[in-house]
Each structure stands twice: as C-alpha cells, then as structure tokens.
Design a protein around this motif. Structure first.
Motif, PDB file in Angstrom:
ATOM      1  N   VAL A  62      61.492  82.167  52.376  1.00  0.00           N
ATOM      2  CA  VAL A  62      61.549  81.882  53.875  1.00  0.00           C
ATOM      3  C   VAL A  62      61.950  83.032  54.748  1.00  0.00           C
ATOM      4  CG1 VAL A  62      62.753  80.329  55.280  1.00  0.00           C
ATOM      5  CG2 VAL A  62      62.306  79.442  52.911  1.00  0.00           C
ATOM      6  N   PRO A  63      61.080  83.136  55.749  1.00  0.00           N
ATOM      7  CA  PRO A  63      61.373  84.235  56.780  1.00  0.00           C
ATOM      8  C   PRO A  63      62.263  83.944  57.667  1.00  0.00           C
ATOM      9  CG  PRO A  63      59.585  82.874  57.457  1.00  0.00           C
ATOM     10  CD  PRO A  63      59.869  82.373  56.288  1.00  0.00           C
ATOM     11  N   LYS A  64      63.000  85.122  58.197  1.00  0.00           N
ATOM     12  CA  LYS A  64      63.975  85.055  59.102  1.00  0.00           C
ATOM     13  C   LYS A  64      63.337  84.411  60.775  1.00  0.00           C
ATOM     14  CE  LYS A  64      67.619  87.439  61.975  1.00  0.00           C
ATOM     15  NZ  LYS A  64      68.227  88.881  62.130  1.00  0.00           N
ATOM     16  N   LEU A  65      63.796  83.170  60.827  1.00  0.00           N
ATOM     17  CA  LEU A  65      63.253  82.464  61.887  1.00  0.00           C
ATOM     18  C   LEU A  65      64.078  82.457  63.421  1.00  0.00           C
ATOM     19  CD1 LEU A  65      61.751  79.542  59.889  1.00  0.00           C
ATOM     20  CD2 LEU A  65      60.664  81.627  60.599  1.00  0.00           C
ATOM     21  N   ARG A  66      65.279  82.693  63.160  1.00  0.00           N
ATOM     22  CA  ARG A  66      66.278  82.813  64.372  1.00  0.00           C
ATOM     23  C   ARG A  66      65.820  83.805  65.344  1.00  0.00           C
ATOM     24  NH1 ARG A  66      71.654  81.494  65.412  1.00  0.00           N
ATOM     25  NH2 ARG A  66      72.451  82.710  67.036  1.00  0.00           N
ATOM     26  N   GLY A  67      65.711  83.238  66.660  1.00  0.00           N
ATOM     27  CA  GLY A  67      65.315  83.911  67.689  1.00  0.00           C
ATOM     28  C   GLY A  67      63.843  83.715  68.103  1.00  0.00           C
ATOM     29  N   MET A  68      63.073  82.944  67.176  1.00  0.00           N
ATOM     30  CA  MET A  68      61.688  82.778  67.454  1.00  0.00           C
ATOM     31  C   MET A  68      61.542  81.325  68.340  1.00  0.00           C
ATOM     32  SD  MET A  68      59.413  83.388  64.108  1.00  0.00           S
ATOM     33  CE  MET A  68      59.551  85.085  63.229  1.00  0.00           C
ATOM     34  N   THR A  69      60.578  81.233  69.270  1.00  0.00           N
ATOM     35  CA  THR A  69      60.320  79.989  69.500  1.00  0.00           C
ATOM     36  C   THR A  69      59.900  78.886  68.437  1.00  0.00           C
ATOM     37  OG1 THR A  69      58.064  80.164  70.056  1.00  0.00           O
ATOM     38  CG2 THR A  69      59.702  80.673  71.657  1.00  0.00           C
ATOM     39  N   GLU A  70      59.812  77.378  68.726  1.00  0.00           N
ATOM     40  CA  GLU A  70      59.615  76.556  67.676  1.00  0.00           C
ATOM     41  C   GLU A  70      58.219  76.814  67.075  1.00  0.00           C
ATOM     42  OE1 GLU A  70      59.973  71.837  66.602  1.00  0.00           O
ATOM     43  OE2 GLU A  70      60.595  72.511  68.574  1.00  0.00           O
ATOM     44  N   ASP A  71      57.387  77.006  68.090  1.00  0.00           N
ATOM     45  CA  ASP A  71      55.859  77.159  67.817  1.00  0.00           C
ATOM     46  C   ASP A  71      55.548  78.394  67.196  1.00  0.00           C
ATOM     47  OD1 ASP A  71      55.130  75.094  69.232  1.00  0.00           O
ATOM     48  OD2 ASP A  71      54.344  76.059  71.012  1.00  0.00           O
ATOM     49  N   GLY A 115      58.675  70.865  58.406  1.00  0.00           N
ATOM     50  CA  GLY A 115      59.227  69.349  58.057  1.00  0.00           C
ATOM     51  C   GLY A 115      59.459  68.973  59.444  1.00  0.00           C
ATOM     52  N   GLY A 116      60.330  69.237  59.991  1.00  0.00           N
ATOM     53  CA  GLY A 116      60.845  68.780  61.394  1.00  0.00           C
ATOM     54  C   GLY A 116      62.056  69.781  62.055  1.00  0.00           C
ATOM     55  N   SER A 117      62.456  69.415  63.277  1.00  0.00           N
ATOM     56  CA  SER A 117      63.303  70.244  63.877  1.00  0.00           C
ATOM     57  C   SER A 117      64.574  69.104  64.418  1.00  0.00           C
ATOM     58  CB  SER A 117      62.740  70.905  64.997  1.00  0.00           C
ATOM     59  OG  SER A 117      62.345  70.026  65.960  1.00  0.00           O
ATOM     60  N   THR A 118      65.781  69.725  64.266  1.00  0.00           N
ATOM     61  CA  THR A 118      66.975  69.204  64.662  1.00  0.00           C
ATOM     62  C   THR A 118      67.427  69.871  65.971  1.00  0.00           C
ATOM     63  OG1 THR A 118      67.340  68.499  62.817  1.00  0.00           O
ATOM     64  CG2 THR A 118      69.414  68.411  64.067  1.00  0.00           C
ATOM     65  N   GLN A 119      67.819  69.220  67.279  1.00  0.00           N
ATOM     66  CA  GLN A 119      68.342  69.851  68.532  1.00  0.00           C
ATOM     67  C   GLN A 119      69.820  70.119  68.342  1.00  0.00           C
ATOM     68  OE1 GLN A 119      65.784  70.982  70.850  1.00  0.00           O
ATOM     69  NE2 GLN A 119      64.506  70.347  69.159  1.00  0.00           N
ATOM     70  N   ARG A 120      70.193  71.032  68.985  1.00  0.00           N
ATOM     71  CA  ARG A 120      71.677  71.249  68.816  1.00  0.00           C
ATOM     72  C   ARG A 120      72.160  72.207  69.970  1.00  0.00           C
ATOM     73  NH1 ARG A 120      73.749  72.889  62.796  1.00  0.00           N
ATOM     74  NH2 ARG A 120      72.900  70.901  61.526  1.00  0.00           N
ATOM     75  N   GLU A 139      67.546  77.692  75.442  1.00  0.00           N
ATOM     76  CA  GLU A 139      66.970  76.534  75.087  1.00  0.00           C
ATOM     77  C   GLU A 139      65.566  76.704  74.296  1.00  0.00           C
ATOM     78  OE1 GLU A 139      65.685  72.371  77.179  1.00  0.00           O
ATOM     79  OE2 GLU A 139      66.636  73.853  78.421  1.00  0.00           O
ATOM     80  N   GLY A 140      65.129  75.993  73.320  1.00  0.00           N
ATOM     81  CA  GLY A 140      63.563  76.111  72.741  1.00  0.00           C
ATOM     82  C   GLY A 140      63.825  77.122  71.734  1.00  0.00           C
ATOM     83  N   ILE A 141      65.014  77.840  71.358  1.00  0.00           N
ATOM     84  CA  ILE A 141      64.948  78.825  70.372  1.00  0.00           C
ATOM     85  C   ILE A 141      65.607  78.520  69.128  1.00  0.00           C
ATOM     86  CG2 ILE A 141      65.663  81.346  70.021  1.00  0.00           C
ATOM     87  CD1 ILE A 141      63.598  81.126  72.175  1.00  0.00           C
ATOM     88  N   GLY A 150      53.577  75.006  49.950  1.00  0.00           N
ATOM     89  CA  GLY A 150      53.600  73.551  50.602  1.00  0.00           C
ATOM     90  C   GLY A 150      55.023  73.028  50.478  1.00  0.00           C
ATOM     91  N   ALA A 151      55.888  73.968  50.182  1.00  0.00           N
ATOM     92  CA  ALA A 151      57.526  73.406  50.414  1.00  0.00           C
ATOM     93  C   ALA A 151      57.684  73.348  51.742  1.00  0.00           C
ATOM     94  CB  ALA A 151      58.308  74.400  49.624  1.00  0.00           C
ATOM     95  N   VAL A 152      58.734  72.310  52.008  1.00  0.00           N
ATOM     96  CA  VAL A 152      58.930  71.983  53.442  1.00  0.00           C
ATOM     97  C   VAL A 152      60.196  72.800  53.869  1.00  0.00           C
ATOM     98  CG1 VAL A 152      59.663  70.231  54.800  1.00  0.00           C
ATOM     99  CG2 VAL A 152      57.875  69.622  53.228  1.00  0.00           C
ATOM    100  N   VAL A 153      60.118  73.293  55.048  1.00  0.00           N
ATOM    101  CA  VAL A 153      61.111  73.997  55.497  1.00  0.00           C
ATOM    102  C   VAL A 153      61.507  73.131  57.086  1.00  0.00           C
ATOM    103  CG1 VAL A 153      61.991  76.256  56.730  1.00  0.00           C
ATOM    104  CG2 VAL A 153      60.603  76.096  54.753  1.00  0.00           C
ATOM    105  N   ASP A 154      62.765  73.026  57.334  1.00  0.00           N
ATOM    106  CA  ASP A 154      63.326  72.522  58.643  1.00  0.00           C
ATOM    107  C   ASP A 154      63.809  73.264  59.396  1.00  0.00           C
ATOM    108  OD1 ASP A 154      62.489  69.586  57.939  1.00  0.00           O
ATOM    109  OD2 ASP A 154      64.165  69.457  56.646  1.00  0.00           O
ATOM    110  N   LEU A 155      63.849  73.016  60.879  1.00  0.00           N
ATOM    111  CA  LEU A 155      64.407  74.125  61.736  1.00  0.00           C
ATOM    112  C   LEU A 155      65.489  73.581  62.655  1.00  0.00           C
ATOM    113  CD1 LEU A 155      61.024  75.474  63.249  1.00  0.00           C
ATOM    114  CD2 LEU A 155      62.282  76.322  61.424  1.00  0.00           C
TER     115      LEU A 155
END
Length: 720
Positions: free
Chosen positions: A527-536, A550-555, A562-564, A579-584
């Motif tokens: 799983v790559p480091k995704l912190r700091g990226m936009t959701e897209d 998989g899906g995203s949770t807003q906090r 916002e949006g990062i 094919g494994a699922v990763v949530d954001l």
C-alpha cells in the motif's frame, strides 16, 4: 459517455439461444436496483443469452456494465449455479486485455454480472469500416485477443464464444475481450455442451468438434480466432449460408478457404497461419492460444520486415495432409480418427478429385431434421446437429451399402478421361523405369523422414529451474533459448521457470526457439503512502498497483486541508494481493466553532467554556457599569460568528457601578449642602427634624459622610 458509444456485446451475430428469450426480455429492468447496489440504466447491447445495461454502482459511485441473463435462464437452478461458478472463475482473470468482472449475483430470478464498462466500439465496427485490411493491421488487432485467450487458457478457462462482437476497443485504442463470464472452466464434468445439450456460441465461429459432439477445449477458441483473422483479412466470413445449420455443416465438411483466394497477393505464410488455426482436425491446430500467439508473432515479424516468401515458415505452419489408407485401394478419409471430423465426413480433398462417399449439400437438409419455423436466430439441439453432420461411414448403423456411385475414384479434377492403354514390348526402358522408381521412392522416403521426423525434436522440461539452468538445458537439446517477459505466479517461486513456448514435450524444429517465461513470484503490492494526495490522486495510485478503492471516511483536521487524504486502511507498507480493497480517510478541513453571545453573563464562565472549545479568550477592558453587574460581560468581539480553533474572542468586563464618597454637609445651610451633593452626582432629598426650628441648617445626613455609594444615589438631609 452516451449509450450508443458503448461497446456492444453479441448484438449483431445469430447465436444459439437456449430459451428463445432473446426475442423478448419480458422485464423492464431500467431503473431497477439489483441486489440493493446496482441501479440499472439504459440497455446498450443484446445477445442470444443476455442483454447488457449501463448501471451505477451506488455503493462505490461508479459506472459499470450489467450483463443480465434472459428470463427463464435464471429460473433454472442448475444453469444459475453453473453461471455463478463460471463467473467466479472468470473473475480470477486479471489481464489488461480482458474485461474485468467485478461482481455476480441474483435478484428475484434475475441472474447478472457486474463488469467493467468499456466506452468505445467493437471489432465488428472495425471490420465493417476497414476490411479487407493489410496483414500487419489484422495481426496487430488479433495479437491482444490471443494474449487474453492465452491468459484464460493458462487459468484453465475456455471462452467458447470468440467473435468480433465480444472484442471491445476503447476510445484510447485498448483491446479487451469480453464475455468470459459465460466461459466454461476446464474440468471433467464440464466437457459437454452447455445449457442442457443446446449449442452455445455464434455459428460462424464454431469449431467442427463443437458442432458434432459439443466437446470443446482450448483449440475451439483457437479455431474461432483463426476465423476472426480470416474475416479481418478478407472482410467476409469463411462459411456463409441461409440458416445456422448450413453454416455449421460447412464448418464440419469444408476447410476454411485460404485468404489469398479472396485477396490475391497475401504472403503464403499468412495463408498457412489461417489454415493451421482453422484446421478441421483439431489435432493439427495449436494446442492453445499461447502457442498460436507465438506463431502469430513469427508471422507478424515476417510481415513487418517485408518478407514476401518464407518456405520454411510456410512448411512449419501449414497443416499436414492426412496420410491415405491404401490397404484396400481406397481412401477412407481417416474415418477412424474421431478428432478429424473433416476427413471423416467424406469431403472432396486434394487435386485428385477423390470422393469417398456422396456429399450432402448444405441446402439438402433431410426432412426428419428440418423443423418448422427455423430461422437464423433459432437454437439447434446438439443431438440434431450431430445426426445431420456426423459422418455416416461404415461404422454407422444407418450407412447405405456401397454402390458403384460410392466407390473411390482417382480422377484429376478437370482432366479428360484417360486414353485406353496400349501394349508395349519389353525393353531395357522397363528396367530403367524400375530403377528410377526405386530412386524416387527412396528420395520421397528420405524427404518424408527429414521433413516429418528428422528435423524435429521435443522441447525439454525446464519448469522449476532457474534461468541459467533452463537456458543450458534447452541449448543442450540443440535449441535456442529466448527469455520472454516475466510474469506473476502464485505457485512458482520468483526466479524459476513457470512456462515455456512450446510447452515441454511439444514438437519443435531442431535449432528452433523456445521462449522461457520466468516467474516474478506471487503478485503482491505494498500500500503506497497516500497522505497528502487528493482523493482522486490516491485512487489513481491504488489503480496503478491493481488495488481496489473501497470507500472514504470524512474527518475534521486542523492541519490537513479539505479534500486531502489523511490516512489509509490498511496502513502504508501493508502487502496485499491484486484486487484487495483499501479505504481512505479524507480531511473535511478545520472544524468550525459557533461562538455564543456571552453578554450580561459571568465572564469567568464565558472564558472557561470558550477555552474548552479551543478558542483564545482575552479581556481587553474593564469598565464601570450601572447596568451590568460586576464581573459580568459588558461586550464581546466577535458576536455570533463562526471561528476555528485558535481564534481569539475579546471581552469587556464590568466593574459594576462607580462609587463616590459622600462629603460631610452637617451644619451647612441647606442650599450650600444641596449644591455640593448634586455637583458630585447625588440626588438630594430634605426633611424636617422632629423639633424643627426653621433655621434651614442640616442637622444630619444619610448616608453619612465618608460612605461610598454609587453615583446618582439619593442623599437625605434632615433640617433643623
């Protein structure tokens, strides 16, 4: 993206329809929510067994294609179970040239597949616009199709319905093979015609063995791919007729023509490739799509480099003619070989005009087999098909006795009747002829030995060896070793040989090339480091590693805009399979704080509450107030605003009313006392003492002198 731009599937070609439901779907699916997840949209394609709709996956908020089986099929529990089993097998395929299967399910009798939606067109559209096309273009279009089929064959899957409508071409030009959801997993209990003995597949691309007995293996897909190549090169199907049974009959009894007979000037090795792939004797076809892909690349290389003639390549690819059986002076067409449906049928073969039995023409359908109302879209039961198309040789209980019309005759096609022989006297020319005949026989035998056996060897087994050991063993066998692109494998460790082309034990020309595929080990991704990226951006990064979003949770976050992306689940560095699922976890930005109006309330309480919310409270001033009690808030800034953690609220706190010391005015005249007190802001009242003498002097005062009272208070003077 509009429906008419979606690639269609199976909508233009007559196919076997086991229920007849293809003509009437009987349900209105548009707008329906399947399985509580897929909102069905407009229909974009229709085939013999299913229709395809655009749909929205409301759970993941993405557009997919939903393939819905026609009514009646989903009601058959055996078929539905087989469909689910095959869908699961198809979902295991992970290949860039295969339309991905996301999900399968059933909802109130509606059996469906959720698949990747490919926006573009089909290979049928390309054929209509470009065929006949140059060999280089045709081979380039077929190569990704064979790559997809090769991946399926390695996974033990047979497509069974390869046709232009099932080859999708995206707007970006990527070629993808669809409809693996109806493929049959290769096993002992699936080697029969699907759907209860009814022929599945588009008749124009059916292999002879599928028509005769319904049995299929990877070579049936090879045959269909060969027909596809013929159509790309010529713009026509090799066999055509007024009904499906006529076309099927031709597949069994007639060879696919060489493309150069319709498009003169094609290289002979291109003809040979088509002939090899479409050989009626499946034993002469490539064993699977991987072998055909290797042969296609050899032909493609010759085409691209401008080679006009390559006798060795032609000899290597062209199917070998069946050996004649001369034990009784006739050619039986190898009827004893059940795999050679073409020769066993008694079709005309070669240039000799040899006819082993009467040929039933496609239009001469026996009344016992023809049915009322048969059309090009009608299904044909495999038993009826076999009854009509299987050879009626000596082994058949209904075979007619030999007559003078069924004897084998050897008459060159188009030649006149031979003249009557004349007697010649013996001479030395007879002996010379005998010697020449012996020499010729020896030459033919030597040539047959050389071309048929001597120059061929077998591929050594190198599966499980490392690269160096595999190359050494292949070269020791007199062959050239070529290392192809590495591939992932769950069973073969990284660095070891996982497959060869040709496969171990297969025949290969002495000195030929064996392509070795080295395993990259199990396909795993961190799983790559995704912190700091936009959701897209994070979703794109997951897709590049073949991981599913998989899906995203807003906090709320005070430090992430916002949006990062703030985090992922699983965490970065976790190793997953494709094919494994990763949530954001995605930031909603800073949490807003609604500021209460604390005016007139206790300043200490106001400070405590606002500081608990993360605000900074400052008392900027303290003022006397006749209206606000001491310690309460006179005013604040801002009032009723929305702030964020760390923002400042300013307060003005009341000191209460201002107090003034009462002066001593006793013994003063009433007028002087009144003036002094009023000058200090007091109100003055007077009253007479009990023994009032009328002198007009102050006898006493209340409050007394020295008391501190609020400005404006009333001072009462008692006069004497």
């Amino acid at each position: 993206m509009t429906p008419d731009r979606h690639a269609r599937s199976g909508a233009d070609e007559p196919s076997a329809d086991p229920s007849g439901a293809a003509r009437n779907d009987g349900r209105r699916l548009e707008g329906r929510l399947l399985d509580g997840r897929y909102r069905v949209g407009p229909r974009i394609a229709r085939g013999g067994m299913a229709s395809v709709h655009e749909a929205t996956d409301i759970r993941l908020d993405r557009t997919v294609a939903i393939k819905v089986m026609h009514p009646g099929l989903g009601d058959d529990e055996e078929f539905a179970a087989r469909f689910v089993r095959e869908a699961r097998a198809a979902a295991r395929l992970s290949h860039p040239n295969v339309v991905a299967v996301h999900d399968q399910g059933a909802d109130d009798g509606v059996v469906f597949l959720a698949m990747e939606l490919v926006a573009g067109h089909t290979l049928r559209d390309v054929i209509a616009k470009e065929s006949p096309m140059p060999p280089a273009r045709a081979l380039a279009l077929l190569e990704p199709v064979l790559s997809a089929l090769a991946a399926a064959h390695r996974a033990g899957l047979i497509h069974r319905d390869v046709k232009p409508e099932n080859v999708l071409i995206s707007d970006e030009g990527q070629v993808k093979v669809a409809d693996f959801g109806l493929a049959k997993a290769v096993s002992a209990d699936t080697q029969h015609t699907a759907t209860g003995g009814v022929l599945i597949g588009t008749v124009s691309y059916l292999a002879p063995e599928l028509v005769v007995d319904g049995r299929a293996d990877a070579r049936a897909d090879v045959y269909a791919a060969g027909v596809l190549l013929f159509e790309l090169l010529t713009g026509r199907k090799p066999h055509e007729g007024e009904s499906p049974i006529q076309v099927a009959y031709k597949h069994v009894h007639e060879d696919v023509p060489l493309p150069s007979t319709l498009v003169p000037g094609l290289p002979a090795y291109v003809d040979a490739l088509v002939a090899r792939a479409t050989a009626r004797d499946r034993g002469q076809r490539p064993a699977d799509a991987g072998v055909l892909l290797h042969q296609l690349r050899r032909v493609s290389t010759a085409v691209v480099t401008g080679v006009r003639e390559d006798p060795d390549l032609v000899a290597d690819l062209m199917p070998r003619p069946p050996a004649p059986d001369t034990t009784d002076g006739t050619d039986t067409g190898d009827a004893a070989d059940p795999d050679d449906a073409g020769d066993a049928s008694g079709a005309v073969g070669g240039d000799t005009g040899e006819l082993t039995r009467p040929l039933l023409r496609p239009t001469e359908v026996p009344p016992a087999v023809a049915r009322r109302g048969d059309t090009a879209a009608d299904p044909w039961d495999s038993g009826e098909m076999a009854a009509l198309l299987a050879p009626s040789g000596a082994g058949s209980p209904t075979a007619p006795p030999p007559t003078e019309h069924t004897r084998t005759v050897q008459v060159p096609v188009g030649a006149a009747a031979p003249p009557a022989p004349r007697r010649t006297r013996r001479s030395r020319r007879g002996l010379l002829a005998l010697v020449l005949a012996l020499l010729l026989a020896a030459g033919i035998g030597t040539g047959a030995w050389w071309f048929g056996f001597a120059r061929w060897t077998t591929t050594p087994g190198v599966i499980g060896l490392d690269r160096a050991a595999a190359v050494e063993r292949i070269e020791a066998a007199g062959l050239e070793a070529e290392v192809g692109p590495r591939a992932f494998s769950r069973t073969v460790p990284a660095g070891e040989v996982m497959s060869t082309d040709p496969a171990a034990g297969d025949r290969v020309l002495d000195g030929g090339t064996v392509t070795v595929t080295i395993s990259k080990g199990e396909e795993l991704y961190d799983v790559p480091k995704l912190r700091g990226m936009t959701e897209d951006e994070a979703q794109d990064a997951l897709a590049e590693l073949k991981l599913e979003f998989g899906g995203s949770t807003q906090r709320w976050s005070e430090d992430v805009p916002e949006g990062i992306v703030m985090a992922s689940d699983p965490k970065p560095g976790t190793t997953l399979r494709p094919g494994a699922v990763v949530d954001l976890v995605v930031s909603k930005g800073r949490k807003p704080i609604k500021v209460k109006d604390w005016t007139g309330e206790d300043a200490g309480t106001a400070r405590e509450r606002m500081e608990a919310q993360g605000l900074v409270v400052e008392v900027t001033d303290e003022e006397y107030s006749d209206d606000v009690a001491e310690g309460d808030v006179i005013s604040q800034d801002p009032v009723g605003a929305t702030l964020f953690k760390g923002d400042t609220v300013e307060l003005v706190v009341s000191l209460g009313p201002e107090l003034v010391e009462v002066p001593n005015v006793r013994a003063s005249g009433v007028d002087a006392a009144r003036d002094e007190l009023e000058a200090l802001g007091f109100e003055v009242e007077t009253r007479r003492a009990a023994g009032y003498l009328g002198l007009g002097y102050v006898f006493s005062q209340s409050p007394g002198s020295g008391d501190r009272v609020p400005r404006g208070s009333t001072i009462t003077l008692t006069l004497i």
